[in-house]
Design an enzyme around this catalytic site. Sequence first.
Site, mmCIF file in Angstrom:
data_model
loop_
_atom_site.group_PDB
_atom_site.id
_atom_site.type_symbol
_atom_site.label_atom_id
_atom_site.label_comp_id
_atom_site.label_asym_id
_atom_site.label_seq_id
_atom_site.Cartn_x
_atom_site.Cartn_y
_atom_site.Cartn_z
ATOM 1 N N HIS A 1 -2.624 1.355 42.835
ATOM 2 C CA HIS A 1 -2.418 2.288 41.733
ATOM 3 C C HIS A 1 -3.755 2.572 41.034
ATOM 4 C CE1 HIS A 1 2.029 1.837 41.747
ATOM 5 N NE2 HIS A 1 1.740 0.627 42.194
ATOM 6 N N TYR B 1 3.643 -8.377 43.354
ATOM 7 C CA TYR B 1 2.886 -8.173 42.122
ATOM 8 C C TYR B 1 2.959 -9.425 41.256
ATOM 9 C CZ TYR B 1 2.759 -3.127 43.016
ATOM 10 O OH TYR B 1 2.537 -1.892 43.559
ATOM 11 N N TYR C 1 5.891 -3.815 50.893
ATOM 12 C CA TYR C 1 7.004 -4.616 50.392
ATOM 13 C C TYR C 1 8.286 -3.785 50.382
ATOM 14 C CZ TYR C 1 5.753 -2.150 46.040
ATOM 15 O OH TYR C 1 5.456 -1.201 45.104
ATOM 16 N N ARG D 1 7.773 0.173 50.736
ATOM 17 C CA ARG D 1 6.615 0.885 50.226
ATOM 18 C C ARG D 1 5.414 0.591 51.119
ATOM 19 N NH1 ARG D 1 5.141 2.947 45.807
ATOM 20 N NH2 ARG D 1 4.470 4.434 47.384
ATOM 21 N N HIS E 1 -0.514 0.093 49.044
ATOM 22 C CA HIS E 1 -1.094 1.078 48.133
ATOM 23 C C HIS E 1 -1.742 0.392 46.936
ATOM 24 C CE1 HIS E 1 2.973 0.339 46.540
ATOM 25 N NE2 HIS E 1 2.482 0.654 45.351
#
Length: 246
Positions: free
Chosen positions: A164, A110, A149, A159, A162
């Site tokens: 959000h 991120y 990640y 995870r 994906h």
Amino acid sequence: MNEKWTPREVVHRDYNNHPPAFAPGYKTSVLRSPRNALISLQNSLSEITGPVFSRDDLGPQDNDLILNYAKDGLPIGERIIVHGYVRDGFGRPMKNTLVEVWQANAGGRYRHKKDQYLAPVDPNFGGCGRVLTDENGYYVFRTIKPGPYPWRNQASDWRPSHIHFSLSGEAFAQRLITQMYFEGDPLIKQCPIVKTINNDDAIRTLIAELDTHAAVPLDCLAYRFDLVLRGSRATLFENRTQGAAR
């Protein structure tokens, strides 16, 4: 004749249809979950009115995550289209619903100062965008497929890829937040967050299907992700309250 708008009280969801707030396998839920019984409070006017969004509030590239942060080149990774419809529990389109998205880059990182994963930050990818649904409740945006990640839940937890999603209704307290996963990802069934959901049908509402009909030849694949608000086919959301009209 002008239609008179009346603010509607926000009501709680049925907790029986959602994962428990306390799930030891998902470590951060231990501190986030309430220690005492919840108290029902009357909603204030600020919670059941506004915000109101229009297309004038959005920029021309807000729904194009491939271009909206690019500075000296294009972002690295698999180019994809994500599209679908937002409907209520009766199948009616939810028009002018603000859909906001944020995600990791192709390496699984991120653009956030607290993300210290060793994957590099992509200088041409911001990882966030927004779009308003049209008269038919339809939305579409372009992006880079996010990478999986590792995270500090257990020693080897990862995870799945994906995106959000946040949907805003006609009141501040009607904001809904969820995650979209990708069809065929083997990490979905291993994810401790997904494992808190004890309903396979609910998990399937979070998985976008590959949609080759909407793909752009020699450019990008497409994924279809419809969101249903309320009703027996409702998409699973993370928050605990939701507007009566939804």
